[in-house]
Design a protein around this motif. Structure first.
Motif, mmCIF file in Angstrom:
data_model
loop_
_atom_site.group_PDB
_atom_site.id
_atom_site.type_symbol
_atom_site.label_atom_id
_atom_site.label_comp_id
_atom_site.label_asym_id
_atom_site.label_seq_id
_atom_site.Cartn_x
_atom_site.Cartn_y
_atom_site.Cartn_z
ATOM 1 N N UNK A 120 0.830 -1.204 0.000
ATOM 2 C CA UNK A 120 0.000 0.000 0.000
ATOM 3 C C UNK A 120 0.866 1.256 0.000
ATOM 4 N N UNK A 121 1.874 1.275 0.849
ATOM 5 C CA UNK A 121 2.749 2.447 0.940
ATOM 6 C C UNK A 121 3.505 2.680 -0.367
ATOM 7 N N UNK A 122 4.017 1.609 -0.963
ATOM 8 C CA UNK A 122 4.778 1.758 -2.207
ATOM 9 C C UNK A 122 3.895 2.229 -3.362
ATOM 10 N N UNK A 123 2.650 1.844 -3.377
ATOM 11 C CA UNK A 123 1.729 2.305 -4.417
ATOM 12 C C UNK A 123 1.345 3.769 -4.152
ATOM 13 N N UNK A 124 1.090 4.059 -2.883
ATOM 14 C CA UNK A 124 0.638 5.406 -2.506
ATOM 15 C C UNK A 124 1.734 6.450 -2.715
ATOM 16 N N UNK A 135 4.232 7.665 -4.786
ATOM 17 C CA UNK A 135 4.640 7.563 -6.190
ATOM 18 C C UNK A 135 6.112 7.873 -6.416
ATOM 19 N N UNK A 136 6.790 8.481 -5.456
ATOM 20 C CA UNK A 136 8.197 8.836 -5.673
ATOM 21 C C UNK A 136 9.092 7.608 -5.863
ATOM 22 N N UNK A 137 8.618 6.456 -5.486
ATOM 23 C CA UNK A 137 9.394 5.236 -5.727
ATOM 24 C C UNK A 137 9.265 4.777 -7.178
ATOM 25 N N UNK A 138 8.269 5.286 -7.878
ATOM 26 C CA UNK A 138 8.082 4.965 -9.286
ATOM 27 C C UNK A 138 7.677 3.530 -9.563
ATOM 28 N N UNK A 139 7.025 2.886 -8.610
ATOM 29 C CA UNK A 139 6.618 1.496 -8.795
ATOM 30 C C UNK A 139 5.155 1.410 -9.213
ATOM 31 N N UNK A 140 4.889 0.551 -10.162
ATOM 32 C CA UNK A 140 3.506 0.244 -10.522
ATOM 33 C C UNK A 140 2.911 -0.603 -9.401
ATOM 34 N N UNK A 141 1.607 -0.793 -9.396
ATOM 35 C CA UNK A 141 1.021 -1.683 -8.383
ATOM 36 C C UNK A 141 1.623 -3.092 -8.402
ATOM 37 N N UNK A 142 1.926 -3.595 -9.596
ATOM 38 C CA UNK A 142 2.546 -4.929 -9.683
ATOM 39 C C UNK A 142 3.957 -4.891 -9.086
#
Length: 151
Positions: free
Chosen positions: A39-43, A45-52
Motif C-alpha cells: 500500500x505504501x509503495x503504491x501510494x 509515487x516517488x518510488x516509481x513502482x507500478x502496483x505490480x
C-alpha cells in the motif's frame, strides 16, 4: 502409569500447539508487512513502482521477514542459511505457483466458482508450508527445541 502417559501426551500436544501458534503469528505478521508495504509503495509515487512492482517488492520483503522469523522464532533452527534459505525460497516459489495454478485449474478448467479456488489456496498452501518447513527446511533444531515438533 496412565497419568504419566496422559501428561506426556498433553506435553506433546502442547508443544505442537505452541509451534502452530508461532507459525500462525509469523504468517499474520508477514501478511500485515506485505499489505502495509504494498500500500505504501503504491501510494508514494516517488518510488516509481507500478502496483505490480509494489506488490512484488512487498512480497519479497515479507518473504525475507518470514524466512528469518520462521528460522529463529517458529522452528528455532540451528541449520545453516546456505542450506535452509534455498529450501525456503523454493517452497515459497512453489506456494506462489499453487496460488497461480489453483484458480486457473479450478475455475477455468473445472468451472468451479472462484471462492473454491481461493479457499483451496488459503488452506492448502499454509498446511503444506507448515509440514515442509517443519520436516525439511528447518528440520535441524537448536538444543532444547527438539521437543517443539509435531509427532
Amino acid at each position: 502409569m496412565c497419568a504419566v502417559r496422559m501428561s506426556e501426551g498433553r506435553s506433546t500436544s502442547d508443544a505442537g500447539l505452541r509451534l502452530l501458534a508461532r507459525f500462525g503469528s509469523v504468517g499474520i505478521a508477514a501478511t500485515i508487512l506485505y499489505a502495509v508495504m504494498a500500500t505504501a509503495l503504491v501510494k508514494w509515487q516517488r518510488f516509481g513502482l507500478s502496483p505490480v512492482g509494489a506488490s512484488l517488492a512487498a512480497y519479497t520483503a515479507a518473504a525475507l521477514f518470514s524466512y528469518l522469523a520462521h528460522k529463529f522464532v517458529t522452528f528455532a533452527s540451528s541449520g545453516s542459511h546456505r542450506s535452509e534459505a534455498p529450501r525456503f525460497f523454493l517452497l515459497t516459489a512453489t506456494g506462489f505457483a499453487v496460488a497461480y495454478a489453483a484458480p486457473a485449474l479450478l475455475t477455468a478448467k473445472l468451472g468451479l466458482p472462484p471462492i473454491i479456488a481461493i479457499l483451496v489456496t488459503c488452506l492448502l498452501v499454509p498446511a503444506v508450508n507448515f509440514l515442509v518447513l517443519d520436516r525439511w527446511v528447518f528440520a535441524q533444531r537448536r538444543p532444547g527445541k527438539q521437543r517443539d515438533r509435531l509427532p
